[in-house]
Motif scaffolding. Structure first.
Motif, PDB file in Angstrom:
ATOM      1  N   CYS A  35     -22.701  -3.678  12.265  1.00 36.36           N
ATOM      2  CA  CYS A  35     -24.220  -3.327  12.506  1.00 36.36           C
ATOM      3  C   CYS A  35     -24.947  -3.164  11.204  1.00 36.36           C
ATOM      4  CB  CYS A  35     -24.452  -2.418  13.609  1.00 36.36           C
ATOM      5  SG  CYS A  35     -23.723  -2.532  15.319  1.00 36.36           S
ATOM      6  N   ALA A  61     -21.550 -15.272  18.268  1.00 37.55           N
ATOM      7  CA  ALA A  61     -22.228 -14.063  17.729  1.00 37.55           C
ATOM      8  C   ALA A  61     -22.937 -14.424  16.618  1.00 37.55           C
ATOM      9  CB  ALA A  61     -21.101 -13.074  17.336  1.00 37.55           C
ATOM     10  N   GLY A  64     -31.874  -4.779  16.949  1.00 33.74           N
ATOM     11  CA  GLY A  64     -31.190  -5.001  18.490  1.00 33.74           C
ATOM     12  C   GLY A  64     -30.350  -6.330  18.225  1.00 33.74           C
ATOM     13  N   ALA A  65     -30.621  -7.225  17.437  1.00 36.43           N
ATOM     14  CA  ALA A  65     -29.565  -8.381  17.150  1.00 36.43           C
ATOM     15  C   ALA A  65     -28.551  -7.915  16.369  1.00 36.43           C
ATOM     16  CB  ALA A  65     -30.601  -9.629  16.210  1.00 36.43           C
ATOM     17  N   VAL A  86     -26.149  -6.259  18.803  1.00 37.77           N
ATOM     18  CA  VAL A  86     -25.296  -7.251  19.352  1.00 37.77           C
ATOM     19  C   VAL A  86     -24.200  -8.213  18.572  1.00 37.77           C
ATOM     20  CG1 VAL A  86     -25.435  -9.646  20.786  1.00 37.77           C
ATOM     21  CG2 VAL A  86     -27.308  -7.772  21.094  1.00 37.77           C
ATOM     22  N   LEU A 111     -21.136  -5.759  17.874  1.00 39.39           N
ATOM     23  CA  LEU A 111     -20.366  -5.693  19.125  1.00 39.39           C
ATOM     24  C   LEU A 111     -19.578  -6.855  19.266  1.00 39.39           C
ATOM     25  CD1 LEU A 111     -19.600  -4.052  21.806  1.00 39.39           C
ATOM     26  CD2 LEU A 111     -21.405  -5.170  22.863  1.00 39.39           C
ATOM     27  N   ALA A 112     -20.045  -8.152  19.135  1.00 38.47           N
ATOM     28  CA  ALA A 112     -19.255  -9.254  19.154  1.00 38.47           C
ATOM     29  C   ALA A 112     -18.206  -9.445  17.845  1.00 38.47           C
ATOM     30  CB  ALA A 112     -20.392 -10.647  19.096  1.00 38.47           C
TER      31      ALA A 112
END
Length: 287
Positions: free
Chosen positions: A23, A157, A176-177, A180, A183-184
């Protein structure tokens, strides 16, 4: 003999730390990619290169932090130094190619598909090249369907993250992106780990290479330094945080009148709207 593969030997510690690093690298890299489109064109290559280095370093650090929790019952695991360095180089170069495509062509259509595909393949290549650098007393095999799924997740992703970077909607949007994306990418890693099957030979011969702690700890200094540098740049550049280009200021320069001259189109239109003007003579009238 079938060896038991465990990707969570330290519990949730390594997955959570790995996710955080993914992240962090994604957030810094995406903000640098967004910043590349807000300033002078001559600065764009530098911003895109810094973004590629941040994302590549974050993904690589995520992978090997997660690999510290990877064990195979019945055999020690060592890592080849050259292959480990090569996986880092592949991550940065291929992510950079994808980011430069989107940075110059825009995050839409064919450019987004091409850039996302190249970036995702770079992430997946880094993962499997790092796995190829493992040395253990056994034979490593992969489940083809799981490998394909991990590559698809990486490409999806990367495409979503690059699309978000092209929106330039502010810092929280990129955070936020990046969550995600992290996580991917972390999911891609553990899908790839689930695809691994190890047949242990049981010869008790020591594996070549170096242990994860001895090799990966010092090697992470470089990628972490890149992330720190990118973080400093992001914090001290207001455009990176705001995600918007500055509005042109109406600054008055020396020698330039504050009001437009009479021949300016707006002035002429106002004079035309007033109608004809009576000219008065400057000579005094006789009574």
């Amino acid at each position: 003999m079938q060896g038991t593969v465990d990707g969570f030997s330290y519990g949730l510690v390594t997955p959570l730390v790995a996710y955080f690093m993914a992240c962090l690298g994604g957030a810094l890299g995406l903000r640098c990619t967004t910043r590349a489109g807000l300033g002078p064109r001559s600065w764009r290559p530098g911003w895109l290169a810094l973004g590629a280095a941040a994302i590549g370093a974050g993904v690589w650090t995520m992978h090997f932090i997660a690999m510290m929790g990877f064990t195979v019952e019945g055999t020690p695991i060592h890592y080849d130094r050259a292959m480990t360095y090569a996986s880092l180089a592949v991550a940065v170069v291929m992510v950079g190619i994808g980011i430069f495509i989107v940075g110059y062509r825009g995050a839409t259509g064919t450019a987004l598909f091409t850039g996302g595909t190249v970036t995702g393949l770079g992430m997946a290549s880094m993962h499997y090249l790092g796995m190829a650098g493992m040395s253990l007393d056994g034979q490593v095999e992969y489940d083809t369907a799981a490998v394909a799924a991990s590559v698809v997740v990486a490409m999806a992703a990367a495409s979503a993250a690059l699309w978000a970077a092209g929106q330039a909607r502010g810092f929280l949007w990129s955070v936020g992106a990046s969550m995600v994306m992290g996580l991917a990418v972390t999911g891609m890693h553990y899908i790839g780990i689930a695809a691994v099957e190890v047949h242990v030979h049981g010869t008790a011969e020591p594996a070549t290479g170096e242990s994860a702690a001895a090799l990966l700890g010092p090697m992470m200094a470089g990628p972490l330094a890149v992330l720190v540098l990118a973080g400093i740049v992001v914090v001290f550049d207001p455009l990176v945080v705001m995600g918007a280009a500055p509005a042109p200021s109406a600054e008055r320069l020396p020698g330039i009148p504050a009001h437009p001259p009479a021949h300016h189109p707006s002035v002429r239109s106002r004079l035309r709207a007033r109608g004809p003007v009576e000219h008065r003579s400057r000579t005094p009238q006789r009574r």
